[in-house]
Motif scaffolding. Sequence first.
Motif, PDB file in Angstrom:
ATOM      1  N   VAL A   1       0.876  -1.176   0.000  1.00  0.00           N
ATOM      2  CA  VAL A   1       0.000   0.000   0.000  1.00  0.00           C
ATOM      3  C   VAL A   1       0.912   1.223   0.000  1.00  0.00           C
ATOM      4  O   VAL A   1       1.705   1.417   0.926  1.00  0.00           O
ATOM      5  CB  VAL A   1      -0.937   0.012   1.227  1.00  0.00           C
ATOM      6  N   ASP A   2       0.822   2.035  -1.026  1.00  0.00           N
ATOM      7  CA  ASP A   2       1.773   3.120  -1.243  1.00  0.00           C
ATOM      8  C   ASP A   2       1.731   4.191  -0.158  1.00  0.00           C
ATOM      9  O   ASP A   2       2.770   4.649   0.316  1.00  0.00           O
ATOM     10  CB  ASP A   2       1.534   3.776  -2.614  1.00  0.00           C
ATOM     11  N   LYS A   3       0.532   4.595   0.245  1.00  0.00           N
ATOM     12  CA  LYS A   3       0.405   5.697   1.184  1.00  0.00           C
ATOM     13  C   LYS A   3       0.064   5.171   2.584  1.00  0.00           C
ATOM     14  O   LYS A   3      -0.661   4.193   2.728  1.00  0.00           O
ATOM     15  CB  LYS A   3      -0.697   6.654   0.721  1.00  0.00           C
ATOM     16  N   PRO A   4       0.589   5.858   3.613  1.00  0.00           N
ATOM     17  CA  PRO A   4       0.209   5.481   4.983  1.00  0.00           C
ATOM     18  C   PRO A   4      -1.295   5.629   5.190  1.00  0.00           C
ATOM     19  O   PRO A   4      -1.949   6.461   4.548  1.00  0.00           O
ATOM     20  CB  PRO A   4       0.987   6.475   5.857  1.00  0.00           C
ATOM     21  N   ILE A   5      -1.839   4.830   6.071  1.00  0.00           N
ATOM     22  CA  ILE A   5      -3.268   4.830   6.359  1.00  0.00           C
ATOM     23  C   ILE A   5      -3.492   5.479   7.719  1.00  0.00           C
ATOM     24  O   ILE A   5      -2.867   5.094   8.710  1.00  0.00           O
ATOM     25  CB  ILE A   5      -3.826   3.394   6.362  1.00  0.00           C
ATOM     26  N   ASP A   6      -4.365   6.454   7.780  1.00  0.00           N
ATOM     27  CA  ASP A   6      -4.713   7.107   9.041  1.00  0.00           C
ATOM     28  C   ASP A   6      -5.969   6.467   9.611  1.00  0.00           C
ATOM     29  O   ASP A   6      -6.986   6.340   8.922  1.00  0.00           O
ATOM     30  CB  ASP A   6      -4.943   8.605   8.834  1.00  0.00           C
ATOM     31  N   VAL A   7      -5.897   6.064  10.876  1.00  0.00           N
ATOM     32  CA  VAL A   7      -7.021   5.403  11.534  1.00  0.00           C
ATOM     33  C   VAL A   7      -7.301   6.118  12.851  1.00  0.00           C
ATOM     34  O   VAL A   7      -6.386   6.398  13.624  1.00  0.00           O
ATOM     35  CB  VAL A   7      -6.710   3.911  11.818  1.00  0.00           C
ATOM     36  N   SER A   8      -8.567   6.412  13.092  1.00  0.00           N
ATOM     37  CA  SER A   8      -8.985   7.015  14.357  1.00  0.00           C
ATOM     38  C   SER A   8      -9.816   5.992  15.129  1.00  0.00           C
ATOM     39  O   SER A   8     -10.762   5.415  14.593  1.00  0.00           O
ATOM     40  CB  SER A   8      -9.820   8.277  14.093  1.00  0.00           C
ATOM     41  N   LEU A   9      -9.436   5.741  16.380  1.00  0.00           N
ATOM     42  CA  LEU A   9     -10.106   4.721  17.175  1.00  0.00           C
ATOM     43  C   LEU A   9     -10.533   5.292  18.519  1.00  0.00           C
ATOM     44  O   LEU A   9      -9.812   6.085  19.137  1.00  0.00           O
ATOM     45  CB  LEU A   9      -9.186   3.519  17.433  1.00  0.00           C
ATOM     46  N   GLU A  10     -11.698   4.887  18.972  1.00  0.00           N
ATOM     47  CA  GLU A  10     -12.188   5.288  20.289  1.00  0.00           C
ATOM     48  C   GLU A  10     -11.876   4.188  21.293  1.00  0.00           C
ATOM     49  O   GLU A  10     -12.232   3.025  21.103  1.00  0.00           O
ATOM     50  CB  GLU A  10     -13.697   5.543  20.256  1.00  0.00           C
ATOM     51  N   ARG A  11     -11.194   4.543  22.363  1.00  0.00           N
ATOM     52  CA  ARG A  11     -10.801   3.558  23.365  1.00  0.00           C
ATOM     53  C   ARG A  11     -12.022   2.988  24.084  1.00  0.00           C
ATOM     54  O   ARG A  11     -12.992   3.698  24.330  1.00  0.00           O
ATOM     55  CB  ARG A  11      -9.849   4.186  24.386  1.00  0.00           C
ATOM     56  N   GLU A  12     -11.931   1.722  24.421  1.00  0.00           N
ATOM     57  CA  GLU A  12     -12.991   1.040  25.153  1.00  0.00           C
ATOM     58  C   GLU A  12     -12.376   0.176  26.249  1.00  0.00           C
ATOM     59  O   GLU A  12     -11.182  -0.122  26.223  1.00  0.00           O
ATOM     60  CB  GLU A  12     -13.815   0.132  24.222  1.00  0.00           C
ATOM     61  N   ILE A  13     -13.214  -0.217  27.196  1.00  0.00           N
ATOM     62  CA  ILE A  13     -12.799  -1.264  28.127  1.00  0.00           C
ATOM     63  C   ILE A  13     -12.771  -2.562  27.343  1.00  0.00           C
ATOM     64  O   ILE A  13     -13.783  -2.983  26.787  1.00  0.00           O
ATOM     65  CB  ILE A  13     -13.767  -1.387  29.317  1.00  0.00           C
ATOM     66  N   ILE A  14     -11.607  -3.166  27.255  1.00  0.00           N
ATOM     67  CA  ILE A  14     -11.460  -4.394  26.489  1.00  0.00           C
ATOM     68  C   ILE A  14     -11.722  -5.582  27.406  1.00  0.00           C
ATOM     69  O   ILE A  14     -10.918  -5.895  28.286  1.00  0.00           O
ATOM     70  CB  ILE A  14     -10.056  -4.501  25.866  1.00  0.00           C
ATOM     71  N   GLN A  15     -12.862  -6.188  27.247  1.00  0.00           N
ATOM     72  CA  GLN A  15     -13.188  -7.404  27.988  1.00  0.00           C
ATOM     73  C   GLN A  15     -12.932  -8.579  27.053  1.00  0.00           C
ATOM     74  O   GLN A  15     -13.705  -8.835  26.133  1.00  0.00           O
ATOM     75  CB  GLN A  15     -14.639  -7.384  28.452  1.00  0.00           C
ATOM     76  N   VAL A  16     -11.834  -9.236  27.311  1.00  0.00           N
ATOM     77  CA  VAL A  16     -11.430 -10.313  26.429  1.00  0.00           C
ATOM     78  C   VAL A  16     -12.223 -11.567  26.773  1.00  0.00           C
ATOM     79  O   VAL A  16     -11.999 -12.194  27.808  1.00  0.00           O
ATOM     80  CB  VAL A  16      -9.918 -10.594  26.547  1.00  0.00           C
ATOM     81  N   LYS A  17     -13.169 -11.902  25.924  1.00  0.00           N
ATOM     82  CA  LYS A  17     -13.897 -13.155  26.058  1.00  0.00           C
ATOM     83  C   LYS A  17     -13.223 -14.134  25.110  1.00  0.00           C
ATOM     84  O   LYS A  17     -13.462 -14.101  23.906  1.00  0.00           O
ATOM     85  CB  LYS A  17     -15.364 -12.962  25.712  1.00  0.00           C
ATOM     86  N   PRO A  18     -12.361 -14.979  25.649  1.00  0.00           N
ATOM     87  CA  PRO A  18     -11.487 -15.762  24.779  1.00  0.00           C
ATOM     88  C   PRO A  18     -12.181 -16.872  24.002  1.00  0.00           C
ATOM     89  O   PRO A  18     -11.604 -17.401  23.065  1.00  0.00           O
ATOM     90  CB  PRO A  18     -10.459 -16.341  25.755  1.00  0.00           C
ATOM     91  N   VAL A  19     -13.408 -17.213  24.387  1.00  0.00           N
ATOM     92  CA  VAL A  19     -14.088 -18.342  23.734  1.00  0.00           C
ATOM     93  C   VAL A  19     -15.460 -17.908  23.225  1.00  0.00           C
ATOM     94  O   VAL A  19     -16.233 -17.282  23.942  1.00  0.00           O
ATOM     95  CB  VAL A  19     -14.251 -19.530  24.703  1.00  0.00           C
ATOM     96  N   SER A  20     -15.719 -18.222  21.977  1.00  0.00           N
ATOM     97  CA  SER A  20     -17.054 -18.040  21.404  1.00  0.00           C
ATOM     98  C   SER A  20     -17.419 -19.322  20.662  1.00  0.00           C
ATOM     99  O   SER A  20     -16.540 -20.107  20.298  1.00  0.00           O
ATOM    100  CB  SER A  20     -17.095 -16.836  20.454  1.00  0.00           C
TER     101      SER A  20
END
Length: 444
Positions: free
Chosen positions: A176-195
Amino acid sequence: MRKNSVFFLGALAGTCLTLLVSGPRSEFWIAAAKAATSSDTYVQLNLLGDVFERIRADYVEKPDDSKLVEGAINGMVTSLDPHSRYMNEQAWRDMQETTHGEFGGLGIEVTMEDGLVKVVSPMDGTPAAKAGIMSGDLITYIDGDAVQGLTLEQAVNKMKGPVHTTTKLKIERKNVDKPIDVSLEREIIQVKPVSFHTDGGDIGYIRISSFNEQTEDGLKSAIADISKQIPQDKLAGYVLDLRNNPGGLLDQAVDVSGTFMPRGEVVSTRGRTPEETQRYTAKGGDITKGKKLIVLINGGSASASEIVAGALHDHKRATLIGTRSFGKGSVQTIIPLGTGNGALALTTARYFTPSGRSIQAQGITPDIEVLQDVPDEFKGRSDTKGEASMRGHLSAEGAEQTGSQAYVPPDEKNDKALGAAYDLLRGVTVKADMPPTPKTTVPN
């Protein structure tokens, strides 16, 4: 690595820390100076003390002693291999939160490569996954500040922050030639390891996205719920999806393997000397009652997920489908360094599958290779380079293997590996050794 993945190294770690914190005028340095004529090691330690003192005395601005010490520790540890690292008190607390299964942030498993933060895998359902961040992405800027020159912990801390605040990342992607700008909103990450879910009323699909303290319980709960939804006489088998699973706790990998195995060795770890060899065995018995099992792996399957795949494969308990795994076959022991001093993640051993094969820089090769159809916008960046491509990695005990496809289609209808697993379980596709016959030549 011992139970809970944490044990003390002993006097050596304490000595090294005291060496750096006490300063050049401590009794340790006096003793080191006396021994300098008889030991090259102490000569080098004396040199380190001289440099430390010269910086304190002559640098253009008054330096922060604690930052100098932390920088010296980081330099020493990162010279070893890509996975050994020093964690200050904040980074140590953050890691404990992650292994407990809940923390604040973006939901990205990352490592360091050539001074940049490299994405190992975005976690399912997190801001990173929703924003389209992919395995292999390189994060070059965080909120306008360059990543180059930061430690991994410093970069991770910059990405963390209060919930519902925003952070901006600049990302480089292969082809990918050009850098990609990404905007993210922080959240409480509750890792549910199994689905999990059922497919067609005859197959139980289980995905494990990470190995934290909740994984074994989540797996057993998923199997119990599937058994309630599908009568045993109609259950064709299970698909265990470990794709893009970056790993986690060793004891959880052992327990997950033991959920599908009646007995036998799961993995061994071998350190510098034969006395350090540890063997981990399955406990509790196969709660699936021997139902057919297929494990999905790919280039993003690393560490603990490779242990599970290797154990189930070597014991002929499961058929592996997908692409070769990442090849992260080294053990990091977490060594707490005392109150307020953080911890050391030190590579202390290599993993070996029950048949004695090393995972390091080689990975696990599936029984059936299935390549996905990659959309044009993802072509050229759907593969991982693997452990063997990481600078300073531990060498393999055989031929090193680099690179493997890590793309997983978001729509199950287009997922060729999953489709192949369903076909094999239902008998649409016939394979002579499916289901496998349990092997008796591996350690039991």
